[in-house]
Design a protein around this motif. Structure first.
Motif, PDB file in Angstrom:
ATOM      1  N   ILE A   1       0.844  -1.197   0.000  1.00 18.59           N
ATOM      2  CA  ILE A   1       0.000   0.000   0.000  1.00 18.59           C
ATOM      3  C   ILE A   1       0.877   1.244   0.000  1.00 18.59           C
ATOM      4  N   ASP A   2       1.865   1.283   0.868  1.00 18.16           N
ATOM      5  CA  ASP A   2       2.804   2.403   0.890  1.00 18.16           C
ATOM      6  C   ASP A   2       3.984   2.018   1.770  1.00 18.16           C
ATOM      7  N   PHE A   3       5.130   1.843   1.173  1.00 21.24           N
ATOM      8  CA  PHE A   3       6.300   1.438   1.948  1.00 21.24           C
ATOM      9  C   PHE A   3       7.034   2.632   2.553  1.00 21.24           C
ATOM     10  N   LYS A   4       6.435   3.825   2.431  1.00 18.07           N
ATOM     11  CA  LYS A   4       7.061   5.015   3.004  1.00 18.07           C
ATOM     12  C   LYS A   4       6.361   5.504   4.266  1.00 18.07           C
ATOM     13  N   MET A   5       5.065   5.209   4.395  1.00 25.90           N
ATOM     14  CA  MET A   5       4.358   5.664   5.591  1.00 25.90           C
ATOM     15  C   MET A   5       3.177   4.747   5.909  1.00 25.90           C
ATOM     16  N   PHE A   6       2.720   4.814   7.136  1.00 27.62           N
ATOM     17  CA  PHE A   6       1.633   3.980   7.641  1.00 27.62           C
ATOM     18  C   PHE A   6       0.295   4.676   7.383  1.00 27.62           C
ATOM     19  N   HIS A   7      -0.665   3.925   6.892  1.00 27.92           N
ATOM     20  CA  HIS A   7      -2.014   4.431   6.640  1.00 27.92           C
ATOM     21  C   HIS A   7      -2.989   3.659   7.524  1.00 27.92           C
ATOM     22  N   PRO A   8      -3.393   4.223   8.665  1.00 28.21           N
ATOM     23  CA  PRO A   8      -4.230   3.474   9.628  1.00 28.21           C
ATOM     24  C   PRO A   8      -5.514   2.891   9.044  1.00 28.21           C
ATOM     25  N   LYS A   9      -6.250   3.661   8.272  1.00 22.96           N
ATOM     26  CA  LYS A   9      -7.522   3.153   7.723  1.00 22.96           C
ATOM     27  C   LYS A   9      -7.286   1.999   6.752  1.00 22.96           C
ATOM     28  N   LYS A  10      -6.299   2.146   5.899  1.00 24.72           N
ATOM     29  CA  LYS A  10      -5.972   1.071   4.955  1.00 24.72           C
ATOM     30  C   LYS A  10      -5.441  -0.151   5.700  1.00 24.72           C
ATOM     31  N   ALA A  11      -4.667   0.085   6.752  1.00 14.71           N
ATOM     32  CA  ALA A  11      -4.116  -1.018   7.549  1.00 14.71           C
ATOM     33  C   ALA A  11      -5.230  -1.819   8.216  1.00 14.71           C
ATOM     34  N   ILE A  12      -6.276  -1.138   8.677  1.00 12.65           N
ATOM     35  CA  ILE A  12      -7.416  -1.833   9.293  1.00 12.65           C
ATOM     36  C   ILE A  12      -8.145  -2.675   8.250  1.00 12.65           C
ATOM     37  N   VAL A  13      -8.284  -2.137   7.038  1.00 13.96           N
ATOM     38  CA  VAL A  13      -8.909  -2.919   5.951  1.00 13.96           C
ATOM     39  C   VAL A  13      -8.082  -4.169   5.670  1.00 13.96           C
ATOM     40  N   ILE A  14      -6.753  -4.020   5.616  1.00 10.56           N
ATOM     41  CA  ILE A  14      -5.875  -5.173   5.385  1.00 10.56           C
ATOM     42  C   ILE A  14      -6.012  -6.171   6.528  1.00 10.56           C
ATOM     43  N   LEU A  15      -6.071  -5.676   7.761  1.00  7.10           N
ATOM     44  CA  LEU A  15      -6.233  -6.561   8.924  1.00  7.10           C
ATOM     45  C   LEU A  15      -7.506  -7.391   8.799  1.00  7.10           C
ATOM     46  N   PHE A  16      -8.632  -6.728   8.528  1.00 12.24           N
ATOM     47  CA  PHE A  16      -9.893  -7.466   8.428  1.00 12.24           C
ATOM     48  C   PHE A  16      -9.923  -8.373   7.201  1.00 12.24           C
ATOM     49  N   THR A  17      -9.237  -7.974   6.144  1.00  9.32           N
ATOM     50  CA  THR A  17      -9.122  -8.849   4.968  1.00  9.32           C
ATOM     51  C   THR A  17      -8.345 -10.109   5.344  1.00  9.32           C
ATOM     52  N   ALA A  18      -7.252  -9.945   6.075  1.00  8.64           N
ATOM     53  CA  ALA A  18      -6.446 -11.098   6.496  1.00  8.64           C
ATOM     54  C   ALA A  18      -7.260 -12.028   7.386  1.00  8.64           C
ATOM     55  N   ILE A  19      -7.973 -11.457   8.347  1.00  7.26           N
ATOM     56  CA  ILE A  19      -8.789 -12.285   9.244  1.00  7.26           C
ATOM     57  C   ILE A  19      -9.876 -13.004   8.461  1.00  7.26           C
ATOM     58  N   GLY A  20     -10.544 -12.285   7.576  1.00  7.08           N
ATOM     59  CA  GLY A  20     -11.574 -12.907   6.739  1.00  7.08           C
ATOM     60  C   GLY A  20     -11.016 -13.996   5.843  1.00  7.08           C
ATOM     61  N   TYR A  21      -9.850 -13.744   5.279  1.00  8.24           N
ATOM     62  CA  TYR A  21      -9.198 -14.733   4.424  1.00  8.24           C
ATOM     63  C   TYR A  21      -8.830 -15.982   5.219  1.00  8.24           C
ATOM     64  N   GLY A  22      -8.349 -15.773   6.455  1.00 11.00           N
ATOM     65  CA  GLY A  22      -8.024 -16.911   7.326  1.00 11.00           C
ATOM     66  C   GLY A  22      -9.257 -17.745   7.649  1.00 11.00           C
ATOM     67  N   VAL A  23     -10.369 -17.078   7.923  1.00 11.13           N
ATOM     68  CA  VAL A  23     -11.629 -17.792   8.175  1.00 11.13           C
ATOM     69  C   VAL A  23     -12.046 -18.558   6.927  1.00 11.13           C
ATOM     70  N   LEU A  24     -11.958 -17.905   5.773  1.00 10.14           N
ATOM     71  CA  LEU A  24     -12.324 -18.549   4.510  1.00 10.14           C
ATOM     72  C   LEU A  24     -11.474 -19.784   4.233  1.00 10.14           C
ATOM     73  N   MET A  25     -10.170 -19.703   4.482  1.00 11.85           N
ATOM     74  CA  MET A  25      -9.292 -20.861   4.272  1.00 11.85           C
ATOM     75  C   MET A  25      -9.685 -22.016   5.192  1.00 11.85           C
ATOM     76  N   GLU A  26     -10.064 -21.702   6.425  1.00  2.00           N
ATOM     77  CA  GLU A  26     -10.504 -22.766   7.345  1.00  2.00           C
ATOM     78  C   GLU A  26     -11.810 -23.398   6.870  1.00  2.00           C
ATOM     79  N   ILE A  27     -12.726 -22.583   6.400  1.00  2.00           N
ATOM     80  CA  ILE A  27     -13.988 -23.116   5.849  1.00  2.00           C
ATOM     81  C   ILE A  27     -13.694 -23.993   4.645  1.00  2.00           C
TER      82      ILE A  27
END
Length: 124
Positions: free
Chosen positions: A59-85
């Motif tokens: 997303i940006d290797f120069k600075m942290f984007h909190p809102k985008k980071a939260i989207v990535i976090l929930f995407t990762a969690i959702g993806y992990g749930v999907l893989m388990e299903i």
């Protein structure tokens, strides 16, 4: 040099690795001589820890984007749930496991925290 395209490639390849390793069946004798308690959960943790870090760096290797980071976090969690299903539905030797989801989610959360700390230290 690491740039946006490189991080996209790394993040995409890592996502493919997670998908393949989550859905293939392993020979149960592989690694059985290595006695590490909960090594399966550690693998889940590392998968999603790196998933969050790599996608945030894309997303940006120069600075942290909190809102985008939260989207990535929930995407990762959702993806992990999907893989388990998917393990429960599409594989015969593997089953869905709530503790794996917890390990995935914990790895994703710690990955987010690590990314935030990295960017905070990078700017100071």
């Amino acid at each position: 040099m690491l740039n946006k395209k490189t991080f996209l490639l790394l993040a995409t390849l890592w996502t493919i690795v997670i998908t393949v390793l989550s859905l293939i069946t392993f020979d149960s004798s592989i690694g059985s001589e290595i006695k590490i308690p909960n090594k399966d959960k550690m693998v889940h943790f590392v998968f999603y820890f790196l998933f969050v870090i790599l996608w945030n760096l894309y997303i940006d290797f120069k600075m942290f984007h909190p809102k985008k980071a939260i989207v990535i976090l929930f995407t990762a969690i959702g993806y992990g749930v999907l893989m388990e299903i998917f393990q429960g539905i599409f594989t015969t030797e593997r089953t869905a496991d709530a503790i794996d989801v917890l390990a995935n989610s914990t790895g994703a959360i710690i990955g987010l925290i690590t990314t935030k700390i990295y960017f905070q230290n990078k700017t100071h």
